[in-house]
Design an enzyme around this catalytic site. Structure first.
Site, PDB file in Angstrom:
ATOM      1  N   LYS A 141       6.036  -6.973  13.355  1.00  0.00           N
ATOM      2  CA  LYS A 141       4.767  -6.245  13.296  1.00  0.00           C
ATOM      3  C   LYS A 141       3.948  -6.658  14.511  1.00  0.00           C
ATOM      4  CE  LYS A 141       0.954  -5.000  10.241  1.00  0.00           C
ATOM      5  NZ  LYS A 141       0.247  -5.195   8.982  1.00  0.00           N
ATOM      6  N   THR A 143       2.995  -4.366   4.586  1.00  0.00           N
ATOM      7  CA  THR A 143       3.528  -4.437   5.952  1.00  0.00           C
ATOM      8  C   THR A 143       3.377  -5.803   6.606  1.00  0.00           C
ATOM      9  OG1 THR A 143       1.432  -3.595   6.773  1.00  0.00           O
ATOM     10  CG2 THR A 143       3.203  -2.008   6.443  1.00  0.00           C
ATOM     11  N   ASP A 144       2.454  -6.631   6.110  1.00  0.00           N
ATOM     12  CA  ASP A 144       2.170  -7.878   6.832  1.00  0.00           C
ATOM     13  C   ASP A 144       3.401  -8.756   7.031  1.00  0.00           C
ATOM     14  OD1 ASP A 144      -0.385  -7.109   7.066  1.00  0.00           O
ATOM     15  OD2 ASP A 144      -1.280  -8.819   6.025  1.00  0.00           O
ATOM     16  N   THR A 154       0.796  -1.229   0.000  1.00  0.00           N
ATOM     17  CA  THR A 154       0.000   0.000   0.000  1.00  0.00           C
ATOM     18  C   THR A 154       0.827   1.276   0.000  1.00  0.00           C
ATOM     19  OG1 THR A 154      -0.169  -0.256   2.376  1.00  0.00           O
ATOM     20  CG2 THR A 154      -2.049  -0.966   1.076  1.00  0.00           C
TER      21      THR A 154
END
Lengths: 656, 461
Positions: B262, B183-184, B107
């Site tokens: 994360k 980001t995952d 994203t």
């Protein structure tokens, strides 16, 4: 050297030139002459337990310093679904604001600060919104799509408001005409602003995310009073469901106004309906005045396409400036800039609104876009912060100004000067076009100031975080069963009952007509009497006594039921209401005791009439029949209330 | 193409559009039993039902029209939207470092995808410059789209491709590398690149965004600026993750690629260094080191690329009552390396012992990591731990479970000799195992406690 202008005289002269009339003297003819046109966007908070997209409580508010944490954000413009940037977004980006949110754990979770995606839409809110859409005769959509509407002012931490259309194309029936509605949307409310100084804006997040509906009308109002009537109607309609919030800030409206040849200007956040007439009146004339400015500029500037401002950084000493505010600003390290506007002689002091001139249009934008606090501008043509003749002569010399030019100085922090100059030039170029598209902030005195560039459809974007919600026919039919009577029919009903018209606003605003109807039907109390006791007496009480948090209008039904069961005269409700308003939990009997009420029959009450008439003769009052009756009434009134209809008592005195 | 005319519509809705000759992007007048609706027909997301047609009405809002209520429909015009970030040539500035941005998806730059209704990546230097013009003040940027996959679809093949591409860029003299990434699994990729790109003379910065760049409050622009700044100007020549420090738009943190994780599904400040402090804080103007020791930037180009990975590696998250057949199944399916994520100091229950023995006998490499995330594996403290070690499970120190998984895959891509594997696994690479845990390496404060509340009120979270 530029032509010397008496700003006050020029203000009056231009005000007359455009044919400004005060609102109290204005007629439909005046509004037709300038082509008054207006539409409304009425906002109403819904009375739900929780917020629209998260499970925080709705309707809990905090003081400014009651917060647990702060979060900082900067907003950047993004593209709309159709691939365009929005003008407002670009303007807000220019302001380089740092936005601080004060968060209270009780009323804000990670959703409010945009650290978690939205949860499912609040069902209660959706239902109320559909109900009000049905009442507004709108076409209900087949599927609700959550849309993001960009707001870069920071009033919403995501940078957009989640909003969804519930219905389109409806109408409301005013006294003399129908007004068509464009749409009704369900949306989340924004933050409340705490302060906005320089480049820092502070918000609190308690109100953020509360469900709100917005009813939008077509621009079909043709005079200021009609706008107010329409606004009242929509508010009464919302209130008639008994499912909306009341109190300060629960209902707000934006009013769109234009004049013939003008453009749509939106007056934002009008807190009180009664402000609407003055605001719309002044806005329409402001636009009319700006069209006159355009006409004058066309005469004095030959090629507006090539028009440019010129400017020069100066010092106070350089032009012998004595204005203390400017000198202090200079001492604080701010820059002073002289600006020359070719061909603008006599324009800066041109009337725009009562007490305001074209120069204010520039000053307002310096505050909002360049973030330069007011006062920020001084000129020979100003009404306040006026430069003296010698100062302005020197100024004109420094700027090598010509006769038809106008000059002013502004001052502010060095970093903001570039934006300020762009802003000034931009606003002046707009004057050649006429009326800029903008939103304006309203004040109680009926004046407005620039708030931001008017956003367009380009700020819409589908919310990729939520799925569409289908609305089945069966669901809508089931909601239809519970919707209340139309407001216009309520008005007719009240007229039929003979309730005085001056009570209508109060009764509709508080949705008291269903209560009157119920008491009338079930307890056989005269509706006209009820309308008066609520519309006059209760309104008076509200204005003069402190309301208990427990007070609910439902108690009025219980009161009349009690009076009927005790076979008391309903007139005593007038005396009981103030006590119940303050102490709604008190037993009715105790209320009567506190009023020193004693039950008496008609014979007991009327027995002393003859004696009292004799006694009247001993008073020094003029011996007329009328005085005699009034005096005896006065003596007996207190005991009679609740026992006997006072009209009946009067008759007894007259006939005795 | 027929499909393009009715983008995303299917079943009954498609039939109806065809019947009335109304296309996607056509302006339509639709009569329904609920009244009339006017607007532009928009594409429909593939997973949505076939009972509604989506319209953008004049005010810019979208609404759905229920097809069962439609009585008449007419196309009155046609206008296709052109969703495009304004492209501008990225300007070259003398004296600014040259930075390469590799695009992988995610994203960091995205636009609307009508197929799914979600956002999909959009990426080119021109687009990026159009969206974040400030980048031109930081570096001279070139970009390359290595592939476009969502973060969760990143895997060994992508790691290898990226490592090779990075190696080439370094040889060609680039001064910093930024990798845009969802980001995952950003921390998996950062670990993989740490192992595959060793001895880099320049910073390699992975960056993503927690809020897509199609929203005004997105963290994408600021993260990008921070990442470019770190890549072009920082002295730290390591594989790093650059993401928000606090959730506020204030500063970013540079995390070591092997110690980062994360930690929240949606917060902006989701990436945290575990068991240590981050490398540095970063804002648009300066980089402030937190750790004194790091691999400094060099002028040479002596990078070592080791693009190896075995896909016969898996993870096993232990839970109470776990049956031995779960482990047997993994072994029977040919897995050669298993990272066990154990409880407490590194434990599993006795019931698993026979399966562990069978796995060890088959030569499966087993490494113990922790569900507690923080702390070291200590298998000497209790009998269970000693038993497990005796059966061949190797404690992996304070290596994060995901990092151990990536490392084991990388190691088994090179050798399957048990001693060599163990040697490689337990030799720290860029602090994937640290010698000591500082006191400020574990700070999960508990809300509600007065002093914590006071801290939160004063310091932006």
């Amino acid at each position: 050297m530029s032509k010397s202008i008496d700003s006050r005289k020029n203000y009056e002269k231009t005000k007359k030139e455009i044919g400004y009339v005060a609102r109290k003297d204005a007629t439909q003819k005046d509004y037709d002459r300038i082509g008054f046109m207006s539409g409304l966007e009425v906002h109403q908070q819904l009375n739900t337990k929780e917020k629209l997209f998260c499970r925080c409580p709705a309707g809990v508010f905090h003081e400014n310093d009651d917060y647990d944490a702060e979060v900082i954000r900067h907003m950047r413009p993004t593209l709309s679904e159709l691939g365009e940037y929005d003008g407002t977004a670009l303007m807000e980006f220019k302001t380089r604001k740092e936005i601080i949110y004060k968060i209270n754990n009780e009323t804000a979770c990670t959703y409010e600060v945009d650290d978690t995606p939205p949860f499912k839409i609040d069902k209660e809110a959706l239902e109320i919104a559909i109900e009000i859409s049905l009442l507004s005769k709108l076409n209900i959509v087949g599927e609700v799509h959550i849309t993001r509407k960009q707001y870069l002012d920071g009033s919403i931490p995501t940078g957009f408001q989640r909003t969804a259309i519930i219905g389109v194309e409806g109408e409301i029936q005013l006294k003399n005409k129908k007004i068509r509605l464009i749409q009704l949307s369900l949306e989340e409310d924004s933050c409340r602003e705490i302060s906005d100084i320089g480049h820092t804006r502070v918000y609190k997040t308690d109100r953020l995310g509360m469900p709100l509906i917005e009813t939008v009308t077509y621009p079909e109002f043709v005079n200021p009073d009609e706008v107010m009537e329409g606004c009242n109607y929509i508010r009464f309609l919302n209130r008639s469901t008994d499912k909306v919030r009341t109190g300060i800030g629960a209902g707000r409206q934006d009013v769109n106004v234009s004049c013939k040849g003008g453009t749509r200007v939106e007056i934002k956040g009008v807190a009180h309906t009664k402000w609407i007439p003055e605001l719309t009146h002044n806005e329409c004339f402001r636009q009319w005045a700006l069209l006159n400015v355009r006409k004058k500029l066309k005469e004095s500037v030959s090629n507006s396409k090539k028009w440019k401002i010129s400017s020069k950084e100066i010092t106070c000493a350089e032009i012998g400036l004595k204005n203390k505010i400017v000198i202090e600003a200079e001492n604080n390290g701010e820059k002073v800039v002289a600006v020359n506007l070719p061909g603008f002689n006599g324009i800066l002091s041109h009337f725009t609104q009562p007490g305001k001139i074209f120069l204010d249009e520039i000053s307002d934008r310096l505050k909002v876009i360049a973030c330069i606090e007011k006062p920020n501008i001084a000129s020979f043509e100003a009404l306040e912060n006026k430069l003296s003749k010698s100062e302005s002569e020197k100024l004109a010399e420094v700027l090598k100004a010509k006769e038809k030019d106008a000059q002013f100085i502004f001052w502010g922090p060095e970093d903001d000067i570039k934006t300020a100059l762009e802003t000034i030039e931009e606003r002046c170029i707009m004057a050649f076009e006429g009326v800029p598209n903008e939103t304006r902030k309203s004040f109680a005195d009926g004046s407005t100031i620039f708030e931001r560039v008017l956003p367009g459809a380009d700020r819409m974007y589908p919310d990729t975080d939520s799925a569409p919600i289908p609305l089945q026919n069966s669901y809508i039919e089931s909601l239809k069963k519970d919707i209340p009577m139309d407001v216009i029919d309520r008005m007719e009903q009240m007229k039929k009952w003979g309730i005085p018209e001056d009570t209508f606003t109060y009764l509709l605003k508080n949705n008291l007509v269903p209560l009157i109807e119920r008491i009338n039907k079930e307890l056989k109390v005269d509706a006209k009497f009820l309308g008066t006791i609520l519309g006059h007496r209760l309104k008076y009480i509200e204005g003069h006594y402190n309301k208990s948090v427990d007070f609910d209008y439902k108690i009025i039904y219980a009161l009349f039921k009690y009076l009927k069961s005790q076979k008391l005269d309903f007139g005593i409700a007038r005396e009981m209401l103030p006590i119940l308003y303050q102490h709604p939990k008190m037993e009715f009997e105790s209320v009567l005791t506190s009023l020193k009420f004693k039950k008496r029959n008609k014979e007991e009450l009327t027995a002393p009439i003859g004696f009292l008439k004799e006694k009247f003769k001993e008073t020094g009052k003029k011996k007329t029949k009328e005085n005699e009756i009034n005096w005896v009434m006065g003596e007996l009134r207190k005991q009679a209330v609740g026992n006997l209809d006072l009209k009946d008592l009067r008759k007894q005195i007259e006939n005795n | 193409m027929k499909d393009d005319l009715f983008q995303g519509y299917k079943g009954k809705a498609l039939e109806l559009l065809k019947k009335y000759n109304v296309r996607v992007w056509g302006q339509a007048m639709i009569d329904t039993t609920r009244g009339q609706f006017n607007g532009t027909v928009l594409p429909r997301a593939e997973n949505d039902d076939d009972q509604h047609i989506v319209l953008k009405i004049e005010t810019g809002y979208n609404v759905g029209v229920d097809i069962s209520t439609i009585t008449e429909m007419k196309e009155t015009g046609f206008k296709k939207a052109n969703y495009k970030i304004p492209e501008k040539d990225f300007p070259y500035t003398e004296n600014l470092p040259s930075v390469k941005l590799f695009g992988t998806g995610g994203t960091i730059a995205s636009r609307l995808d009508y197929r799914t209704g979600a956002v999909i990546p959009a990426f080119s230097p021109g687009e990026l410059y159009g969206a974040v013009p400030e980048l031109a003040d930081i570096c001279n940027l070139t970009t390359e789209k290595v592939f476009a996959v969502f973060s969760e679809n990143m895997g060994p093949e992508q790691y290898k491709k990226l490592a090779i591409a990075i190696g080439k860029e370094i040889e060609n003299g680039i001064e910093g590398i930024v990798i845009g990434h969802g980001t995952d699994t950003l921390h998996h990729t950062s670990a993989a690149l740490t192992y595959m790109v060793q001895n880099s003379p320049v910073p390699i910065v992975l960056v993503g965004s927690q809020r897509s760049s199609d929203r005004p409050s997105s963290d994408a622009a600021l993260n990008l600026m921070h990442a470019m700044h770190a890549a072009g100007h920082s002295d730290i020549a390591e594989v790093m993750v650059c993401m928000f420090g606090p959730t506020s738009d204030e500063f970013g943190l540079l995390h070591k690629g092997t110690r980062v994780r994360k930690m929240h599904s949606s917060y902006r400040s989701t990436f945290r260094t575990i068991g240590d402090t981050p490398l540095a804080t970063i804002d648009r103007k300066k980089i402030t080191p937190i750790k004194k020791n790091y691999n400094p930037r060099r002028k040479d180009r002596n990078v070592t690329i080791k693009p190896y990975f075995s896909d016969k590696v898996t993870m096993m998250y232990y839970y109470p009552g776990m049956k031995p057949d779960t482990l047997d199944a993994l072994v029977d399916n040919g897995y050669k390396g298993i990272v066990i994520v154990g409880t407490g100091l590194g434990h599993v229950n006795k019931e698993l012992y026979p399966a562990i023995k069978r796995a060890a006998a088959k030569g499966v490499h087993m490494y113990m990591t922790l569900q507690t995330i923080w702390g070291y594996v200590h298998m000497f403290v209790y009998d269970t731990g000693r038993d497990l070690m005796a059966m061949g499970i190797v404690p992996a120190g304070n290596m994060l479970p995901e990092v151990a998984f990536i490392k084991l895959g990388w190691v088994l891509g090179q050798t399957d000799d048990p001693e060599e594997v163990k040697e490689l696994m337990l030799t720290p690479i860029n602090d994937d195992i640290t010698k000591r845990e500082p006191y400020n390496g574990y700070l999960v404060y508990q809300g509600g406690i007065p002093e914590v509340e006071e801290f939160i009120r004063k310091v932006h979270k």
